[in-house]
Design an enzyme around this catalytic site. Structure first.
Site, PDB file in Angstrom:
ATOM      1  N   GLU A 116      -7.629   3.767  -2.500  1.00 20.67           N
ATOM      2  CA  GLU A 116      -7.387   2.998  -3.723  1.00 20.67           C
ATOM      3  C   GLU A 116      -8.578   2.095  -4.065  1.00 20.67           C
ATOM      4  OE1 GLU A 116      -3.163   1.477  -4.004  1.00 20.67           O
ATOM      5  OE2 GLU A 116      -3.281   2.046  -1.903  1.00 20.67           O
ATOM      6  N   GLU A 136       1.602   6.486   1.846  1.00 19.18           N
ATOM      7  CA  GLU A 136       2.559   5.373   1.884  1.00 19.18           C
ATOM      8  C   GLU A 136       4.038   5.752   1.834  1.00 19.18           C
ATOM      9  OE1 GLU A 136      -0.198   5.381   0.147  1.00 19.18           O
ATOM     10  OE2 GLU A 136      -1.261   3.476   0.327  1.00 19.18           O
TER      11      GLU A 136
END
Lengths: 239, 242
Positions: A116, A136
């Protein structure tokens, strides 16, 4: 005498280029509180430094970054204070908003927040063999470094949903085809190549550089990147 | 009367099977599809939804008169991720239905087309929006204005489907994908979908706020504690969806 603990983020200015290197190699640069605080310090210093025109971002060790350090997650504060701290020390907003051109050079298995972080940079280059994943949801979490927002803007909702829901890693070639990575080089050449591009960016006129960055992003971030004095004229004329 | 839409929930996977007359989603089937979405929406056990069709094609089109219930809104409200298993013709309303899924897996014989404009009408089940989000404005305009069919290979290349498999492998591949997803955190799957889909209509900053709020809300769930514990203890997590 023992040596002082090494900085978790190394920072050095060479000419107009700020070199930022994540330095927790033993845990594949897992992001912890110490790294957050140091990164915030480094990024705000860069933001306020008119001599810096470009930033390069690398990771020491086997991978650019593996995301949040889950070993520290157990000791997390209450959700209320976690949320408060997130905006008090807005590391990721600061990175996104830097008036300089940000260029990352990634390698290894890049996961979660590490991936990210790349998507908050202006340009991303990667070594051969790099892979990118958002694991995640498999751990009962969602990406928390703006990935659910940057990824669909970069590759479309369909691919973003697939990568986020399944957690399946993306190989560097596929990432390049999707436009997530601008160039792929053998790992030994990565840092030198990225640095050369950064030097070119740093040599640009400041007003021009900031205006271009802002204009290119205008649609996705209409209220972002405050312009330094003078750059607004460029922006207005270029529009 | 024979049902046109069957729902079955097994091990956290809700399967919606279309059994359409001539592969067309008529008004009665549209109503059943809305009811199916409604029942799934109220079922907390469901972590993943699969839509497939028992016919020769996934769906060749459907009723579009003003009185037709809007199944697109009903499906769009579903929080769990939706996987579509596609084969044969995926046309008109059928294509719009496929685009409401989050992951599309297509048999190699799949053919997509938007024939609405050629027939003097507009896609009315979200197609003008969902197609552009998926393949970009230019390709969406080209497909919707020209009505040109695209085959599975091109669909994969332009990002309209996530993967393409041999016809006989479709069912197994979809089941495998659904089971893989069902092992992940159910609340996390829902929130990730919400952040991506709802965030794409916001400014980046608003979207990041949404992501953070959902992220923090997840910190209060048992699932997240289980996920972190399983990581540290190096074992497979077992989520309750709470």
């Amino acid at each position: 005498m023992t040596n002082p603990a090494p900085e978790v983020v190394l920072y050095e200015k060479r000419g107009g280029v700020a070199h930022v290197v994540l330095n927790r190699p033993h845990v594949r640069n897992a992001y912890n509180v110490a790294m957050r605080d140091r990164l915030f310090e480094v990024l705000t210093a860069i933001r306020d430094d008119p001599e810096v025109g470009a930033v390069v971002l690398f990771g020491n060790g086997p991978s650019f970054g593996s995301g949040g350090d889950l070993r520290e997650f157990g000791s997390a504060e209450s959700p209320v204070s976690a949320r408060q701290v997130r905006w008090l020390r807005d590391v990721w907003g600061t990175l996104w908003d830097l008036p300089q051109i940000t260029i990352a050079g990634a390698h290894g298995s890049v996961a979660g927040g590490g991936f990210e972080m790349l998507m908050l940079c202006d340009l991303v280059y990667a070594a051969k063999g790099t892979s990118f994943a958002l694991p995640e949801t498999g751990l009962g979490m969602i990406p928390g470094v703006a990935g659910t927002q940057t990824l669909p803007r970069l590759v479309g909702c369909g691919r973003a949903l697939e990568l986020t829901l399944t957690g399946v890693p993306l190989e560097v070639r596929a990432a390049a085809n999707l436009g997530l990575v601008q160039g792929v080089w053998p790992e030994p050449h990565l840092r030198a190549r990225v640095t050369r591009i950064a030097e070119k960016c740093a040599a640009l006129d400041t007003g021009l550089r900031v205006a271009v960055k802002r204009l290119v992003r205008w649609r996705e971030d209409p209220d972002g990147l405050s312009l330094p004095a003078g750059a607004g004229v460029w922006a207005a004329e270029a529009k | 009367m024979k049902k046109s839409v069957l729902v079955q929930v097994r091990r956290r996977v809700a399967t919606v099977e279309l059994r359409l007359k001539e592969n067309v989603l008529d008004t009665a089937a549209a109503r059943e599809l809305c009811d199916a979405a409604e029942s799934i929406a109220h079922d907390d056990r469901v972590a993943v939804v699969v839509i497939r069709s028992a016919g020769k094609s996934f769906c060749r089109g459907g009723a579009y008169a003003a009185g037709t219930p809007n199944w697109a809104l009903a499906l769009r409200k579903l929080e769990p991720p939706i996987i579509a298993a596609l084969h044969g013709d995926v046309a008109d309303e059928g294509a719009e239905l496929a685009l409401l899924a989050d992951i599309r897996i297509a048999s190699r014989n799949t053919r997509f087309s938007f024939g609405q404009v050629g027939a003097g009408r507009l896609p009315r089940f979200g197609g003008t929006q969902t197609l552009a989000l998926q393949v970009g404005r230019m390709r969406a305009l080209e497909m919707i204005l020209s009505g040109r069919s695209i085959l599975a290979a091109e669909a994969e290349r332009v990002g309209l489907v996530s993967s393409r498999v041999a016809p006989r492998e479709l069912e197994a591949r979809v089941r495998e994908q659904a089971e893989e997803l069902a092992k992940r955190g159910p609340v996390a799957l829902r929130y990730a979908k919400e952040a991506i889909l709802n965030g794409s209509a916001m400014t980046l900053r608003q979207g990041i706020r949404l992501e953070q709020d959902l992220y923090v809300l997840l910190q209060t769930t048992d699932d997240r504690n289980e996920g972190i514990a399983s990581f540290i203890e190096r074992r497979i997590p077992s989520f309750d969806g709470r």
